[in-house]
Design a protein around this motif. Structure first.
Motif, short mmCIF file in Angstrom:
data_model
loop_
_atom_site.label_atom_id
_atom_site.label_comp_id
_atom_site.label_asym_id
_atom_site.label_seq_id
_atom_site.Cartn_x
_atom_site.Cartn_y
_atom_site.Cartn_z
N ALA A 43 0.80 -1.22 0.00
CA ALA A 43 0.00 0.00 0.00
C ALA A 43 0.84 1.26 0.00
O ALA A 43 0.45 2.26 0.55
CB ALA A 43 -0.94 0.01 1.20
N PHE A 44 2.00 1.25 -0.60
CA PHE A 44 2.83 2.44 -0.66
C PHE A 44 2.05 3.62 -1.23
O PHE A 44 2.21 4.76 -0.80
CB PHE A 44 4.03 2.21 -1.59
CG PHE A 44 5.13 1.43 -0.96
CD1 PHE A 44 6.02 2.04 -0.10
CD2 PHE A 44 5.27 0.09 -1.21
CE1 PHE A 44 7.05 1.31 0.47
CE2 PHE A 44 6.28 -0.64 -0.65
CZ PHE A 44 7.18 -0.03 0.19
N VAL A 45 1.24 3.35 -2.23
CA VAL A 45 0.57 4.44 -2.93
C VAL A 45 -0.46 5.15 -2.06
O VAL A 45 -0.92 6.22 -2.41
CB VAL A 45 -0.12 3.93 -4.20
CG1 VAL A 45 0.90 3.47 -5.21
CG2 VAL A 45 -1.11 2.83 -3.89
N THR A 46 -0.82 4.57 -0.93
CA THR A 46 -1.79 5.24 -0.07
C THR A 46 -1.12 6.18 0.92
O THR A 46 -1.80 6.96 1.57
CB THR A 46 -2.61 4.22 0.75
OG1 THR A 46 -1.76 3.59 1.71
CG2 THR A 46 -3.24 3.18 -0.13
N PRO A 82 13.75 9.41 -2.14
CA PRO A 82 15.18 9.35 -1.84
C PRO A 82 15.90 8.23 -2.58
O PRO A 82 17.12 8.25 -2.71
CB PRO A 82 15.22 9.12 -0.33
CG PRO A 82 13.90 8.50 0.00
CD PRO A 82 12.92 9.12 -0.96
N ASN A 83 15.15 7.23 -3.06
CA ASN A 83 15.74 6.12 -3.80
C ASN A 83 15.31 6.13 -5.26
O ASN A 83 15.25 5.09 -5.91
CB ASN A 83 15.33 4.79 -3.16
CG ASN A 83 15.83 4.66 -1.74
OD1 ASN A 83 17.02 4.55 -1.50
ND2 ASN A 83 14.92 4.70 -0.78
N ALA A 84 15.01 7.32 -5.79
CA ALA A 84 14.54 7.44 -7.17
C ALA A 84 15.54 6.80 -8.13
O ALA A 84 16.75 6.98 -8.01
CB ALA A 84 14.34 8.90 -7.52
N HIS A 122 9.73 -6.62 -4.08
CA HIS A 122 10.62 -5.91 -5.00
C HIS A 122 9.84 -4.78 -5.66
O HIS A 122 8.79 -4.99 -6.26
CB HIS A 122 11.15 -6.86 -6.07
CG HIS A 122 12.00 -6.18 -7.10
ND1 HIS A 122 13.32 -5.86 -6.87
CD2 HIS A 122 11.72 -5.75 -8.36
CE1 HIS A 122 13.82 -5.27 -7.95
NE2 HIS A 122 12.87 -5.18 -8.87
N ILE A 123 10.35 -3.57 -5.53
CA ILE A 123 9.76 -2.40 -6.18
C ILE A 123 10.73 -1.95 -7.27
O ILE A 123 11.88 -1.62 -6.98
CB ILE A 123 9.52 -1.26 -5.19
CG1 ILE A 123 8.68 -1.75 -4.01
CG2 ILE A 123 8.83 -0.08 -5.87
CD1 ILE A 123 8.54 -0.73 -2.90
N SER A 124 10.29 -1.98 -8.52
CA SER A 124 11.18 -1.69 -9.63
C SER A 124 11.68 -0.25 -9.61
O SER A 124 11.06 0.63 -9.00
CB SER A 124 10.48 -1.97 -10.97
OG SER A 124 9.36 -1.10 -11.13
N LEU A 319 8.47 8.13 -1.91
CA LEU A 319 8.30 6.80 -2.48
C LEU A 319 6.85 6.57 -2.87
O LEU A 319 6.56 6.02 -3.93
CB LEU A 319 8.76 5.74 -1.47
CG LEU A 319 8.64 4.29 -1.92
CD1 LEU A 319 9.44 4.04 -3.19
CD2 LEU A 319 9.11 3.36 -0.81
N ALA A 320 5.93 7.00 -2.02
CA ALA A 320 4.51 6.85 -2.31
C ALA A 320 4.14 7.59 -3.58
O ALA A 320 3.39 7.08 -4.43
CB ALA A 320 3.68 7.37 -1.14
#
Length: 442
Positions: A43-46, A82-84, A122-124, A319-320
């Motif tokens: 649920a990162f997008v929330t 921060p991890n773009a 894993h998040i691409s 990140l979200a």
């Protein structure tokens, strides 16, 4: 690959601390609250929406400033990721710690803590793909010596079950953080792939999370009668499961309608429940409802442990935002390839196919064919034959492209429900996405 029944071996009965009550390793409570988008398992997008929800619902008296002031206003800067441009690998664990509220739920007289479920999320690097890779807890592994949260070292263990890594960390370090650190270190030793952090959610948090969403809808393919799972009884068909029932179904191994009774069999059910949870979290009904979003995030504040590098408000918001277009059909689930352990039929071992999964994971390539890769288009807008957006990606069998909508559409009040699924895949045995059919009802 052969599939044999696996049995669980309990950890040593040593008393431990509870689940740290949303305690990041020395992080701030507000950061943990916002970080619950992470613990919501996909649920990162929330999180970005939840930040607004905290602001809007934190006041007893409120006014919709966006509606009142209109569009002619200064631009709000977009949060930085921060991890773009870098892929992320996060170890997500479900813990059966006997501390706190979990003691009432587990209630089996066993002390200690184990990782009942472990997945690598894993998040691409382009933030368009999320893959959940289940690691069977009964995999035969060598657990290395691991650091604890207090600075001690655990003793190495050879030829043991994978979930013994968590138990070994808890036994030595006395807390859930130490168990998570040892699990993370063991995965890195197995895969030779760097893990970027961890999240642990306990049973109580899992129940509250689902109840905060009003339940999850799941297809139950056949009648279930599982006396050992706290007398779980379900009728075949599409069911709306509350938190307590969903947890029983996720944990159940033996009984009518539950397959061969192995832990390997229930991995598929756990993947289905998490996929259903993701569909609900990413639906317009949740994303556009600040009160529901806030309730959802607040539901697990007392049930989460996470690594401190993900407990930053700014970092999570970035990140979200960068992952805001993730949808059910871009979230994939699979189990790392395995076969029966030739020296212990109750265990499994990872196969050579697992090496390919680790290699894809390290190089940010799709680890399965589950997520359909969009094709490049020529000048006329037609898809070029044989082309893919990621030239090194694993080939897929279906050419249907995924669009780029998602949370942006939800913010505009549009539906973000997944498209009608076009494939039927067997959860636990085959890779699938949150938009695929995994069980047949009716």
């Amino acid at each position: 690959m052969t599939r044999n029944t696996a049995r669980h071996v309990a950890s040593s009965p040593e008393p431990v601390k509870g689940p740290a009550h949303a305690r990041a390793l020395r992080s701030q409570s507000l950061a943990r609250l916002l970080g619950l988008g992470l613990t919501a398992v996909l649920a990162f997008v929330t999180v970005g929406g939840a930040t607004a929800a905290v602001t809007l619902t934190g006041n007893i008296r409120s006014v919709d400033v966006d509606a009142a002031l209109g569009a002619d206003r200064p631009e709000k800067p977009k949060p930085d990721d921060p991890n773009a441009g870098e892929p992320l690998n996060i170890v997500v664990m479900g813990s059966d710690s006997r501390g706190g509220d979990n003691a009432d739920i587990v209630g089996d007289g066993t002390e200690g803590a184990r990782s009942d479920t472990t997945m690598i999320m894993h998040i691409s690097s382009d933030r368009k793909r999320v893959e959940m890779i289940s690691v069977p807890r009964d995999t035969t592994v060598d657990v290395p010596s691991c650091p604890t949260s207090g600075g001690d070292q655990t003793s190495p263990v050879t030829g043991t079950k994978f979930n013994a890594a968590f138990a070994q960390g808890v036994l030595t370090g006395g807390d859930v953080e130490s168990g998570a650190l040892c699990t993370m270190h063991t995965i890195e030793t197995l895969s030779d792939v760097r893990m970027d952090g961890f999240v642990v959610v306990d049973f109580a948090g899992f129940e509250k999370m689902i109840d905060a969403l009003g339940g999850v809808e799941l297809c139950i393919p056949e009648d279930v009668d599982a006396p050992k799972a706290d007398h779980l009884v379900l009728s075949a068909g599409v069911q709306e499961l509350d938190g307590t029932t969903a947890l029983k179904y996720a944990r159940a191994r033996t009984g009518q309608g539950l397959g061969d009774g192995s832990d390997l069999g229930r991995i598929g059910r756990q993947q289905e429940i998490i996929a259903a949870l993701a569909r609900e979290v990413l639906s317009a009904g949740t994303l556009t409802d600040p009160a529901k979003s806030l309730k959802f995030l607040g539901a697990v504040t007392g049930s989460m442990t996470m690594s401190s590098n993900f407990a930053s408000v700014k970092g999570l918001a970035g990140l979200a935002y960068s992952a805001r277009n993730v949808r059910p059909d871009t979230i994939a689930f699979m189990t790392v390839p395995y076969a029966t352990d030739p020296y212990n039929a109750a265990n499994v071992v990872l196969t050579e196919e697992a090496d390919a999964v680790w290699d894809n994971l390290e190089n940010d390539r799709p680890v399965s064919d589950a997520i359909e890769q969009p094709k490049k288009k020529d000048k006329q807008g037609a898809a070029a034959e044989g082309s893919e957006s990621e030239p090194d990606a694993t080939p897929v069998s279906d050419d249907t492209p995924a669009d780029d909508t998602g949370a942006d559409a939800a913010a505009d009040g549009e539906s973000t429900d997944a498209p009608d699924p076009k494939r039927t895949r067997e959860a636990g045995e085959e890779a699938f996405t949150g938009a695929d059919v995994t069980s047949v009802c009716g």
